[in-house]
Design a protein around this motif. Sequence first.
Motif, PDB file in Angstrom:
ATOM      1  N   ARG A  39     139.594  37.546 -16.612  1.00 42.19           N
ATOM      2  CA  ARG A  39     138.999  37.231 -15.257  1.00 42.19           C
ATOM      3  C   ARG A  39     137.656  36.751 -15.397  1.00 42.19           C
ATOM      4  N   VAL A  40     137.165  35.882 -14.442  1.00 39.54           N
ATOM      5  CA  VAL A  40     135.968  35.079 -14.365  1.00 39.54           C
ATOM      6  C   VAL A  40     134.911  36.262 -14.008  1.00 39.54           C
ATOM      7  N   LEU A  41     133.966  36.733 -14.743  1.00 42.04           N
ATOM      8  CA  LEU A  41     132.727  37.496 -14.501  1.00 42.04           C
ATOM      9  C   LEU A  41     131.490  36.947 -13.819  1.00 42.04           C
ATOM     10  N   THR A  42     130.996  37.492 -12.565  1.00 39.90           N
ATOM     11  CA  THR A  42     129.828  37.519 -12.357  1.00 39.90           C
ATOM     12  C   THR A  42     128.860  38.742 -12.450  1.00 39.90           C
ATOM     13  N   LEU A  43     127.891  38.746 -13.138  1.00 37.96           N
ATOM     14  CA  LEU A  43     126.969  39.659 -13.434  1.00 37.96           C
ATOM     15  C   LEU A  43     125.907  39.835 -12.640  1.00 37.96           C
ATOM     16  N   ARG A  44     125.406  40.933 -11.744  1.00 36.13           N
ATOM     17  CA  ARG A  44     124.282  40.960 -11.220  1.00 36.13           C
ATOM     18  C   ARG A  44     123.542  42.369 -11.391  1.00 36.13           C
ATOM     19  N   GLY A  45     122.366  42.384 -11.839  1.00 36.73           N
ATOM     20  CA  GLY A  45     121.849  43.663 -12.229  1.00 36.73           C
ATOM     21  C   GLY A  45     120.483  43.798 -12.476  1.00 36.73           C
ATOM     22  N   TRP A  46     120.194  44.797 -13.344  1.00 41.49           N
ATOM     23  CA  TRP A  46     118.691  44.853 -13.782  1.00 41.49           C
ATOM     24  C   TRP A  46     118.654  45.327 -15.081  1.00 41.49           C
ATOM     25  N   ASN A  47     117.244  44.924 -15.724  1.00 43.39           N
ATOM     26  CA  ASN A  47     117.242  45.733 -17.046  1.00 43.39           C
ATOM     27  C   ASN A  47     116.680  46.964 -16.897  1.00 43.39           C
ATOM     28  N   ILE A  48     117.116  47.913 -17.605  1.00 44.74           N
ATOM     29  CA  ILE A  48     116.622  49.398 -17.660  1.00 44.74           C
ATOM     30  C   ILE A  48     115.833  49.722 -19.101  1.00 44.74           C
ATOM     31  N   GLU A  49     114.743  50.577 -19.044  1.00 45.21           N
ATOM     32  CA  GLU A  49     113.964  50.497 -20.155  1.00 45.21           C
ATOM     33  C   GLU A  49     113.230  51.946 -20.421  1.00 45.21           C
ATOM     34  N   ASP A  50     112.873  52.203 -21.398  1.00 45.78           N
ATOM     35  CA  ASP A  50     111.829  53.255 -21.836  1.00 45.78           C
ATOM     36  C   ASP A  50     110.995  52.766 -22.712  1.00 45.78           C
ATOM     37  N   LYS A  51     109.750  52.074 -22.497  1.00 46.67           N
ATOM     38  CA  LYS A  51     108.959  51.678 -23.452  1.00 46.67           C
ATOM     39  C   LYS A  51     107.760  52.744 -23.833  1.00 46.67           C
ATOM     40  N   HIS A 121     115.103  44.800 -28.460  1.00 50.64           N
ATOM     41  CA  HIS A 121     113.857  44.115 -27.824  1.00 50.64           C
ATOM     42  C   HIS A 121     112.839  44.392 -28.506  1.00 50.64           C
ATOM     43  N   GLN A 122     112.038  43.415 -28.541  1.00 50.26           N
ATOM     44  CA  GLN A 122     110.482  43.379 -29.145  1.00 50.26           C
ATOM     45  C   GLN A 122     109.409  42.869 -28.281  1.00 50.26           C
ATOM     46  N   ASP A 123     108.271  43.445 -28.116  1.00 48.74           N
ATOM     47  CA  ASP A 123     107.037  42.931 -27.502  1.00 48.74           C
ATOM     48  C   ASP A 123     106.155  42.511 -28.743  1.00 48.74           C
ATOM     49  N   VAL A 124     105.512  41.444 -28.723  1.00 51.10           N
ATOM     50  CA  VAL A 124     104.503  41.270 -29.800  1.00 51.10           C
ATOM     51  C   VAL A 124     104.961  42.026 -31.156  1.00 51.10           C
ATOM     52  N   PHE A 125     106.090  41.551 -31.348  1.00 51.55           N
ATOM     53  CA  PHE A 125     106.909  41.915 -32.978  1.00 51.55           C
ATOM     54  C   PHE A 125     107.027  43.456 -33.027  1.00 51.55           C
ATOM     55  N   GLY A 126     106.149  44.198 -32.724  1.00 52.89           N
ATOM     56  CA  GLY A 126     106.384  45.760 -32.846  1.00 52.89           C
ATOM     57  C   GLY A 126     105.284  46.728 -33.079  1.00 52.89           C
ATOM     58  N   PRO A 127     105.446  47.933 -33.426  1.00 54.89           N
ATOM     59  CA  PRO A 127     104.355  48.851 -33.760  1.00 54.89           C
ATOM     60  C   PRO A 127     103.230  48.608 -34.258  1.00 54.89           C
ATOM     61  N   ALA A 128     103.476  47.782 -35.221  1.00 59.69           N
ATOM     62  CA  ALA A 128     102.102  47.346 -36.323  1.00 59.69           C
ATOM     63  C   ALA A 128     101.254  46.727 -35.460  1.00 59.69           C
ATOM     64  N   PHE A 129     101.455  46.078 -34.099  1.00 60.02           N
ATOM     65  CA  PHE A 129     100.581  45.495 -33.328  1.00 60.02           C
ATOM     66  C   PHE A 129     100.482  46.279 -32.021  1.00 60.02           C
ATOM     67  N   GLY A 130     100.778  47.474 -32.032  1.00 63.00           N
ATOM     68  CA  GLY A 130     100.821  48.335 -30.769  1.00 63.00           C
ATOM     69  C   GLY A 130     101.751  48.294 -29.664  1.00 63.00           C
ATOM     70  N   HIS A 131     103.058  47.841 -30.144  1.00 61.66           N
ATOM     71  CA  HIS A 131     103.875  47.376 -29.148  1.00 61.66           C
ATOM     72  C   HIS A 131     105.183  48.087 -29.644  1.00 61.66           C
ATOM     73  N   ARG A 132     106.404  47.566 -29.326  1.00 62.18           N
ATOM     74  CA  ARG A 132     107.569  48.112 -29.610  1.00 62.18           C
ATOM     75  C   ARG A 132     108.598  46.788 -30.120  1.00 62.18           C
ATOM     76  N   GLY A 133     109.477  47.182 -31.448  1.00 60.48           N
ATOM     77  CA  GLY A 133     110.521  46.581 -31.636  1.00 60.48           C
ATOM     78  C   GLY A 133     110.691  46.479 -33.127  1.00 60.48           C
ATOM     79  N   ILE A 134     110.063  45.271 -33.828  1.00 60.48           N
ATOM     80  CA  ILE A 134     110.640  45.412 -35.495  1.00 60.48           C
ATOM     81  C   ILE A 134     109.685  46.590 -36.019  1.00 60.48           C
ATOM     82  N   PRO A 135     110.358  47.528 -36.894  1.00 57.57           N
ATOM     83  CA  PRO A 135     109.376  48.640 -37.424  1.00 57.57           C
ATOM     84  C   PRO A 135     108.424  48.283 -38.239  1.00 57.57           C
ATOM     85  N   ARG A 136     107.493  49.105 -38.645  1.00 56.64           N
ATOM     86  CA  ARG A 136     106.163  48.828 -39.343  1.00 56.64           C
ATOM     87  C   ARG A 136     106.532  48.277 -40.777  1.00 56.64           C
TER      88      ARG A 136
END
Length: 455
Positions: A39-51, A121-136
Amino acid sequence: MLRALLTAGAVVAALLAPATARTEEAGPGIPPLTDRHGRVLTLRGWNIEDKAHRGEQALSAITERHLRDLRAHGFGFARLLVFWDDLEPSPGRYSRGYLRRIGRVLDWAERYDVKVALDAHQDVFGPAFGHRGIPRWATRTDGLPFTAHPDDWFAEYFEPAVQRAFTHLYEDPDLRRAQARMWHTLAARFAAHPAVLGYDLLNEPMGEQRPGEDLATAARRIERDQLTPMYDRLAGAVRAADPDAWLFVEPTPVVGEGVPTGLGRVHDPRVVYAPHFYDTAMEAGADYDPGAGWIAAYERAVTVYPRRYRVPVVVGEWGPPDSSLPHMSLFYRDALASLGRYASGWAGYVWCYGGGYCAVDGAGAFRPHKELTAEPYAEAVAGTVRSAGYDSGAGVYRLTYRAASHGSRVTGLSLPPGRWRITADGAARVVGRTPGRARVLAAPGAWVTVTVRRG
């Protein structure tokens, strides 16, 4: 999110059986997204997160209410942010608790019939730079400097240490293997989960700019020489555990400036091109300028890749931080019209209860102009779509399609809150109505027009 690139120096469920029906394209030269039944899909929605929460509290800010409210407002898609640093806090040791909490969110999604893309997800790579994503432990900087930019966090991507960390992630054999193992672990755990539609392999990937390179040139080189082989590696890791899910691949955020991507072909039969849709001026707090031509430039640039490689498009993030400005009603109308011309779907940023980017306020009411994202649409069409569109002024959605000759005969409609009248012409009938949902059953091979009217 893409923020302040300019200040960073950039230019930049019955009767479902395997179907055999052909589907028309989501845009000129762009194929549609389909489900496992064809079936042909159409996706409508939102990101959900806990940073905000990590470790044992990770994902605790996401509740069942998020998924229930998404569906109640007429949305059937969620892009769930997950973080490698939470999944694998030390090399080779995966958090069973984190996997359970991801599973809990997916169970809520299944309960409310919301399809989910798991986003690494990554923001500014990760925790080594004060954000989230790739481990230290997977962050290597060669001792290069890093200076935080509290008022312009996207500028941190251009710090030498951050750029070098991306180079090591793409080039170091042991980090390549670790990233592939991480994705194999996620796919093996959730391949059989009914809510999982696919996997977004890396959020907003960046890289290292060489001396003398402008940002657009650097982005195309990084996409061609580093991101494309990375996606091929990760596709192989996922496919060893999950043969069916869609793989969402992203370019660098530079595509938001109307720069076509340098990504090459990813060698997998179920690839989705998943760019983000942010304007640097609006990200910095400006109102929408309809005369600037940004949306038209973005559409021209972003459709080059899916036409060349014949893959569907789902925009993974979009939406301004301040939707209350005078021209934002026009922005949402223009943006939705553009997305409807080429994309199989989108996920707005972000479903939360508050201010800023949040879709709704603390009481659950849409923030200014974001109610325009909630309109009737066909989530899954069992056949070949000829046309589909919503006239917001008249309050009329109309879908015309030729029903599949074999397989699924059920087309699913999603309806936002309100009173809606549904009619089906031709050899079809409405066979189910629940709050926010409707199903249409068509005779095999029949031409069908479905009309949904407000009031």
